[in-house]
Write an enzyme that holds these catalytic residues in place. Structure first.
Site, short mmCIF file in Angstrom:
data_model
loop_
_atom_site.label_atom_id
_atom_site.label_comp_id
_atom_site.label_asym_id
_atom_site.label_seq_id
_atom_site.Cartn_x
_atom_site.Cartn_y
_atom_site.Cartn_z
CG ASP A 159 -2.22 0.86 0.85
OD1 ASP A 159 -2.16 1.66 -0.10
OD2 ASP A 159 -3.22 0.76 1.56
C1 BGC Z 1 -5.01 3.25 -0.07
C2 BGC Z 1 -5.19 2.22 -1.16
C3 BGC Z 1 -5.06 2.90 -2.50
C4 BGC Z 1 -3.70 3.54 -2.57
C5 BGC Z 1 -3.39 4.19 -3.90
C6 BGC Z 1 -3.76 4.06 -0.25
O1 BGC Z 1 -3.69 5.13 0.62
O2 BGC Z 1 -5.04 2.61 1.18
O3 BGC Z 1 -6.41 1.57 -1.03
O4 BGC Z 1 -5.27 1.98 -3.52
O5 BGC Z 1 -3.62 4.52 -1.57
O6 BGC Z 1 -4.09 5.33 -4.12
#
Ligand code: BGC
Length: 777
Positions: A304
């Site tokens: 993530d």
């Molecule tokens: C979120 C993810 C997301 C990623 C990319 C993160 O902060 O938890 O779910 O896909 O950002 O934007």
């Protein structure tokens, strides 16, 4: 025998091709081949091996790096001017970009790699396409309320088609985190509190995004996230620690991920939280042993955002180098925005802290998906300006968005059949901060949905009625106080609520007073739920309660039109208003879809995918709880419950009314005892007892009465959505087999334990018919 020999010959032949190719190019001159030429008509595995054999270590590590463009980026080389990213792209040291959108930007970025890098390995472009790209569908929680897997699949397929027409290859969806705490803002992004529902909805979304063929120009790679446990953050606080044991992990959290892996989801994303002391990003058991090992899944895991680096803040890694080592060894293949792999993996290999074989494996996983997407055949395959113009936000897509939206609405209360309203009423008051809000219905993760582009409730209602119906609109109160320029993406910024200005209430009261009925649109702003949007108060923030009470004083005929992304405390509204429509954040066609239901052009059929509490203090609240040693008794104190609030939900999981009514009877089993290999057919007669045609979601739950681990009091195992004409009866059957009854037992295995099981069938998790079956050895 001959078959065996030919298999061996073929295998050796393939190896030979790889070795020769590797030999031909691998003495590795910098005059390297364009990997696009390596289409030797081999299968993907052979091609992946061939490409890998050509790669230098820096290029391998590069494949494991993902950078973000800016929010609404127009491309790294143009608007954000990030020289570092540009240099890395030129050297072929980037595997993927996220948040670079539009054909022009994607083409421009891919071109950098194609024109400058040694091996010309195409980038894969990712974006959070969560509930639509430009045509916005209901938030995932809302869409789940349709309990209609075809509709859910269709909305994902359109989101994929629009994204792919815009040059994208990969979405970070679906989120399959079981979410049981209404305080957690990301409840909106998943399929609610039940593992089975999350599994089937997740799979429907994956099939919608990926289709049958990733290389088709209408499909994109999906991503099951967040692996794992993200929905169980303590106290509903985003990113918070997760303290669960093996039982909860295997029986509640992992099943939707396992279903996603089995359905062939291309990628997984790990998560920010720690589970019992180990950050998910550095969790070897989860990623290497379970996902890639036991489940035999061959896609790749992306971290993530920054989660590799965050292991330092967790207190699990000393520094970024250590974090890179932990994450790679744990099976986290791609580094999203931590800049840890690019900085330290080479050194870690040199120092024997990371095995090159692990890097090779991660690279292969990523190359495999790039091949499957067809990017090696043509890196610009998805870059077609014509398609971008013609295939996005079409009338056809909007019509489908309206259909999905109306099917996602849940009728929670309808005393004295207040709804549906007649289109020939003399006057309707449309009141509330969300009544003419054209932005909140788009929800939090609205992709490229344009600011203020949704059909508001006021617009929908106005276009549904004739000129003889007077619409009396008043906002009443503002829910929030603007802190950004209109249209600026609020995603990263906190909201400010209006707690002082009640000057519009008088007008709202005047409108309510002179109208036959009030549609009161209250609930949550789009950005009240979503990432980082945890709340301790799940009631109506700002001055909405004041508005409600003032309107109620002059007109009792109030239909609450709720717009929200999480289960809310509806105790007061359900006490005073005769009708409540749960309308979530329904997307581009919100107002039209709500009008379809309000005026009875569509008979509501949605059912809650989450329990709605009486009070926030009940959270986390979910129907599939355990019984405890002291199940609730209202007569004595020493039982499990609350002294100041009920223990059960105000509106339970699976609940939703219709403009008609249904009766269940004749719960029938073809047998009531089977061994572990047998199966039982159960059927129930469902009768439409009202005077309208309508759809009903027939739900089957089980309870395993005694287990080697304590089992939940009810577990959803199957459902079917049926259409019944007024007066019609249908018999719905389900097959209960051993697979349906198994769980991750005290033996740490998925197995069925013989014994008695209660079987419940009904239209929600609470009101069911019930009978018992027995499983023998
Ligand atoms: C979120 C993810 C997301 C990623 C990319 C993160 O902060 O938890 O779910 O896909 O950002 O934007």
């Amino acid at each position: 025998m001959t078959k065996r020999i030919s298999t061996i010959l073929l295998t050796y032949g393939a190896i030979l091709v790889v070795l020769l190719t590797a030999f031909a190019f691998n003495t590795i001159s910098n005059e390297a081949p364009d990997t696009r030429q390596l289409n030797l008509n081999e299968d993907i595995e052979t091609k992946v091996d061939s490409v890998l054999s050509l790669m230098h270590l820096n290029e391998k590590i590069g494949q494991l790096v993902q950078y973000s463009g800016k929010w609404n980026a127009t491309g790294p080389s143009s608007s954000n001017g990030d020289q570092h990213k540009l240099d890395k792209l030129k050297k072929g040291e980037v595997g993927s970009m996220l948040n670079v959108t539009s054909v022009a930007s994607i083409r421009e970025t891919q071109k950098i790699v194609m024109e400058h890098s040694r091996l010309k390995i195409p980038l894969i472009f990712a974006y959070d396409v969560i509930h639509g790209y430009k045509t916005i569908f209901p938030i995932p929680l809302g869409e789940t309320a349709s309990w209609d897997l075809d509709v859910i699949k269709q909305s994902a397929a359109i989101a994929a088609k629009e994204s792919a027409a815009s040059g994208l290859n990969w979405t970070f969806a679906p989120m399959v985190d079981v979410s049981r705490d209404a305080r957690w803002g990301r409840v909106m992004e998943g399929a609610g509190e039940d593992p089975y529902l999350n599994s089937v909805v997740g799979v429907a979304r994956i099939k919608g995004f990926q289709g049958d063929d990733l290389s088709h120009i209408y499909t994109i790679a999906a991503c099951a996230k967040h692996f794992a446990g993200y929905g169980f953050g303590e106290a509903g606080r985003d990113y918070n620690t997760v303290n669960i044991g093996d039982n909860e992990l295997h029986n509640t959290i992992l099943p939707p991920f396992k279903a996603a892996a089995k359905a062939g989801v291309a990628t997984f994303m790990n998560s920010f939280n720690d589970i019992d002391g180990i950050p998910a990003t550095g969790h070897k058991v989860l990623q290497r042993d379970i996902l890639k090992g036991k489940w035999g899944w061959n896609g790749f895991v992306v971290s993530d955002w920054g989660s590799i680096g965050e292991m330092i803040a967790h207190g699990y890694a000393e520094d970024k180098k250590h974090a890179a080592q932990i994450a790679m060894n744990a099976g986290s293949d791609m580094d999203m925005e931590s800049y840890a792999y690019e900085a330290y993996l080479e050194k870690l290999v040199e120092e024997n802290k990371v095995d090159i074989a692990q890097i090779d494996e991660a690279v292969k996983r990523i190359l495999r998906i790039k091949f499957e997407l067809g990017l090696f055949d043509d890196p610009f395959k998805y870059c077609n300006e014509q398609r971008e113009k013609e295939e996005i936000y079409t009338d056809e897509h909007l019509a489908i968005a309206r259909d999905v939206a109306k099917k996602s609405i849940v009728l929670l209360k309808n005393e004295n059949d207040v709804l549906p309203l007649s289109k020939s009423l003399k006057s309707i008051a449309v009141i509330g901060p969300l009544a003419d809000d054209k932005d909140s219905p788009l929800g939090n993760w609205r992709g490229k949905g344009d600011y203020n582009s949704a059909v508001s409730l006021l617009e929908g209602v106005t276009s549904a009625v004739g000129t003889s119906t007077k619409i009396n609109y008043a906002k009443g109160v503002d829910l929030t106080i603007p802190t950004l320029e209109p249209g600026k993406n609020q995603f990263l910024y906190p909201l400010k609520f209006n707690t002082t200005d009640n000057s519009g209430i008088a007008e709202a009261v005047a409108m309510a007073k002179k109208s036959d009925v009030v549609l009161l649109a209250i609930g949550e702003n789009a950005y009240q739920t979503g990432e980082g949007r945890s709340q301790t108060n799940i009631g109506f923030l700002g001055l909405q309660n004041e508005l409600l009470e003032a309107v109620y004083k002059v007109n009792k005929n109030i239909v609450i039109v709720l717009m929200n992304g999480r289960p809310m405390d509806l105790s007061r509204v359900s006490e005073i208003s005769p009708a409540i429509l749960e309308c979530w954040h329904l997307g581009s066609e919100s107002g039209n879809a709500i009008a379809d239901v309000v005026f009875g052009d569509y008979n509501p059929s949605g059912k809650l995918p989450v329990s709605f509490p009486h009070h926030v203090g009940q959270e986390p609240l979910y129907y599939n709880q355990k019984n405890t040693g002291r199940p609730w008794s209202s007569k004595h104190v020493t039982y499990s419950g609350y002294r100041d609030a009920p223990k059960s939900a105000l509106y339970p999981f699976g609940f939703g009314l219709s403009y008609t009514s249904f009766k269940y009877n004749n719960l029938n089993f073809d047998k009531t005892e089977i061994d572990k290999n047998g199966s039982i057919k159960v059927s129930v007669a469902v009768l439409n007892t009202g005077d309208r045609d309508g759809e009903e979601v027939v739900q089957l739950y089980i309870r395993d009465l005694v287990g080697s681990l304590v089992r939940p009091i009810k577990e959803l195992k199957a459902f079917e959505k049926i259409m019944l004409k007024s007066g019609e009866t249908k018999t719905v059957s389900f097959t209960i087999d051993a697979k349906m009854l198994q769980f991750y037992t005290a033996n740490k295995k998925w197995e069925v334990e013989p014994g008695d099981f209660d079987i419940f069938i009904g239209g929600n998790s609470k009101d069911t018919l019930k009978s018992r079956i027995t499983i023998t050895e």
